[in-house]
Design an enzyme around this catalytic site. Structure first.
Site, PDB file in Angstrom:
ATOM      1  N   GLY A 240       0.767  -1.338  -0.145  1.00 19.77           N
ATOM      2  CA  GLY A 240      -0.006   0.067  -0.113  1.00 19.77           C
ATOM      3  C   GLY A 240       0.799   1.349   0.137  1.00 19.77           C
ATOM      4  O   GLY A 240       0.141   2.505  -0.321  1.00 19.77           O
ATOM      5  N   GLY A 283       4.012  -3.464  -3.762  1.00 23.41           N
ATOM      6  CA  GLY A 283       4.216  -3.760  -5.157  1.00 23.41           C
ATOM      7  C   GLY A 283       4.606  -2.382  -5.961  1.00 23.41           C
ATOM      8  O   GLY A 283       5.671  -2.336  -6.155  1.00 23.41           O
ATOM      9  N   CYS A 352     -11.117   4.107 -29.250  1.00 23.50           N
ATOM     10  CA  CYS A 352     -12.687   4.700 -29.572  1.00 23.50           C
ATOM     11  C   CYS A 352     -13.298   4.951 -28.383  1.00 23.50           C
ATOM     12  O   CYS A 352     -14.421   4.378 -27.818  1.00 23.50           O
ATOM     13  CB  CYS A 352     -13.303   3.938 -30.510  1.00 23.50           C
TER      14      CYS A 352
HETATM   15  N1  LLP Z   1      -1.158  -7.183  -0.694  1.00 24.24           N
HETATM   16  C1  LLP Z   1      -2.329  -7.270  -1.245  1.00 24.24           C
HETATM   17  C2  LLP Z   1      -3.199  -8.382  -0.576  1.00 24.24           C
HETATM   18  C3  LLP Z   1      -3.061  -6.551  -2.061  1.00 24.24           C
HETATM   19  O1  LLP Z   1      -4.395  -6.638  -2.577  1.00 24.24           O
HETATM   20  C4  LLP Z   1      -2.431  -5.487  -2.956  1.00 24.24           C
HETATM   21  C5  LLP Z   1      -2.955  -4.503  -4.035  1.00 24.24           C
HETATM   22  C6  LLP Z   1      -0.850  -5.516  -2.511  1.00 24.24           C
HETATM   23  C7  LLP Z   1      -0.534  -6.333  -1.466  1.00 24.24           C
HETATM   24  C8  LLP Z   1      -0.011  -4.603  -3.268  1.00 24.24           C
HETATM   25  O2  LLP Z   1      -0.258  -3.013  -2.749  1.00 24.24           O
HETATM   26  P1  LLP Z   1       0.528  -1.860  -3.380  1.00 24.24           P
HETATM   27  O3  LLP Z   1       2.023  -2.049  -2.568  1.00 24.24           O
HETATM   28  O4  LLP Z   1       0.936  -2.110  -4.830  1.00 24.24           O
HETATM   29  O5  LLP Z   1       0.008  -0.550  -3.127  1.00 24.24           O
HETATM   30  N2  LLP Z   1      -5.017  -1.270  -9.582  1.00 24.24           N
HETATM   31  C9  LLP Z   1      -4.809  -0.380  -8.630  1.00 24.24           C
HETATM   32  C10 LLP Z   1      -4.389  -1.134  -7.384  1.00 24.24           C
HETATM   33  C11 LLP Z   1      -4.848  -2.250  -6.938  1.00 24.24           C
HETATM   34  C12 LLP Z   1      -4.134  -2.463  -5.830  1.00 24.24           C
HETATM   35  C13 LLP Z   1      -4.466  -3.979  -5.283  1.00 24.24           C
HETATM   36  N3  LLP Z   1      -4.025  -4.638  -4.195  1.00 24.24           N
HETATM   37  C14 LLP Z   1      -4.085   0.873  -8.931  1.00 24.24           C
HETATM   38  O6  LLP Z   1      -3.721   0.881 -10.373  1.00 24.24           O
HETATM   39  O7  LLP Z   1      -3.805   1.817  -8.418  1.00 24.24           O
END
Ligand code: LLP
Length: 423
Positions: A240, A283, A352
């Site tokens: 996150g 991530g 489109c």
């Molecule tokens: N762990 C779990 C259980 C998750 O659901 C997620 C992200 C992460 C870790 C990694 O989170 P990060 O460090 O990347 O914030 N498509 C959206 C983001 C969706 C994130 C979903 N879960 C966007 O483009 O902002």
């Protein structure tokens, strides 16, 4: 940002104009050193002792990245049979994999069990029942965490908030299902319940919500630990951490984020000496800034007294984040990076859809058709969310380092687009 004496954007020692000539556009360019540096910063600031860093594959995943993550000693979070297959195909050690998802199918659970993944993160009662029944056939312990929705409302776009009470993810607090599953799992001979998981959302720039997450999950773990005389072994806090997309964006460093979590856990520990293993699953903060997308400018349309549209050869198909979350990006002309920005342009894609806009009103030098436009910080949730809308092939992806580029995902061809069609 690096520029060479020709005024071209340089990534990983490679001239972006030369990369575009050789590999065509749209092209996603990953800076390998930056990914490795972020992995190391996470490990150094967080994964001391028994704590773990698991990269969240949903941000971007491919064979070459799995191999890199393995070399850097990270764990990996996968959310589907497809992501698991990618990891296994890259020979990523299954024991270092966490398997997530809010609706894992029986086939996906079997795949995880067959592969011997290190830990399944169970999201709900249905999935728990499937796992319990299937795990019996394996003559070894099956490790699991239970995902809980702790009611932490993180300040981020509502589509990417996950920890709030009203969420499709995880066991709710206050219901009887969590009580039931904890008791059942602790009594089961095959299953070994390690602890709990909570991910509160993504692109979070204030650390306060992460502290709340630690506090609440600790008290939950303490509650069940006392109730069942059980030593909780692991608490997984999800990912996150937000990243800056624009020069003026504020964001916390990896070190601040990790330090904050460790301190919050230490405060909890001071209460009763309880220190389970902590796992985090970043991530975006590992991969986003390492990615740049190069596009060629095509048509330019001026709407008198309103705005000037610059259309590029990709768009929402390779980056749906502006359309989906009103995300904001920064860009520059990679072939004339030293030219002065004199005018506002809106960068449109070629799909489109009127909503196919990558960036609204961004200052650039006078743009000409044929210019090379670089959109920055596109490494997370761009390629992994790409689509073939309008039958646009997905871009190629290259990894650059020390002046060398290698293709890590080939450009999709028109033949690929009909590969699965049957007459
Ligand atoms: N762990 C779990 C259980 C998750 O659901 C997620 C992200 C992460 C870790 C990694 O989170 P990060 O460090 O990347 O914030 N498509 C959206 C983001 C969706 C994130 C979903 N879960 C966007 O483009 O902002």
């Amino acid at each position: 940002m690096r520029l060479n004496d020709r005024g071209h954007l340089v990534i990983g020692g490679c001239d972006s104009v030369a990369l575009a000539l050789e590999h065509q556009t749209p092209l996603i360019v990953y800076d390998e050193e930056l990914i490795r540096e972020n992995c190391r910063r996470y490990r150094q600031s967080f994964a001391q002792g028994k704590h773990r860093v698991a990269y969240a594959g949903k941000a971007f995943l491919c064979l070459a990245l799995c191999r890199l993550l393995n070399e850097e000693g990270l764990y990996l979070d996968v959310v589907s049979g497809g992501e698991l297959h990618t990891a296994l195909a890259a020979a990523f050690p299954p024991e270092r994999i966490y398997f997530h998802g809010n609706n894992k199918s029986p086939a996906e659970i079997k795949m995880a069990l067959d592969a011997g993944v290190g830990c399944l993160v169970v999201d709900n009662l249905y999935e728990y029942s499937l796992l319990k029944a299937m795990a019996k056939d394996y003559k070894r312990k099956v490790f699991l965490l239970l995902r809980v929705a702790l009611g932490v409302d993180a300040a981020t776009h509502h589509y990417i908030r996950t920890g709030q009470h009203d969420s499709k993810f995880g066991f709710s607090l206050g219901g009887s299902e969590l009580d039931q599953v904890v008791a059942d799992a602790l009594a089961d001979e095959t299953l070994e319940l390690l602890g709990f998981h909570s991910h509160i959302g993504s692109q979070i720039t204030s650390l306060e919500a992460f502290r709340q997450n630690v506090e609440i999950i600790y008290s939950l773990a303490r509650h069940y630990g006392e109730k069942h005389s059980w030593q909780v072994q692991e608490i997984n806090l999800g990912g996150g951490l937000g990243v800056p997309y624009l020069p003026e964006d504020e964001a916390q460093s990896i070190e601040d984020f990790a330090g904050h979590i460790i301190r919050a856990a230490a405060e909890q520990r001071a209460v009763d000496g309880f220190l389970p293993r902590l796992t985090i699953e970043p991530g975006r903060s590992i991969i986003a800034a390492a990615g740049t997308t190069l596009y060629t400018v095509g048509s330019i349309k001026s709407v008198p007294t309103v705005r000037d549209y610059v259309a590029v050869d990709g768009g929402m198909t390779d980056n749906p984040r502006t359309a989906l979350y009103q995300a904001k990006y920064s860009c520059l002309l990679a072939n004339r990076a030293t030219a002065e920005a004199t005018k506002l342009y809106t960068i449109a894609g070629k799909s489109c859809e009127s909503g196919d806009i990558l960036i609204w009103d961004h200052a650039l030098p006078a743009v000409k058709s044929g210019d090379l436009l670089a959109v920055l910080v596109t490494g997370a949730y761009n390629y992994s969310m790409a689509s073939n809308y309008n039958h646009l092939p997905r871009p190629a992806v290259v990894m650059v380092s020390g002046g060398l580029a290698r293709v890590i995902i080939a450009r999709e061809s028109y033949a690929d687009l009909v590969r699965l069609d049957r007459l």
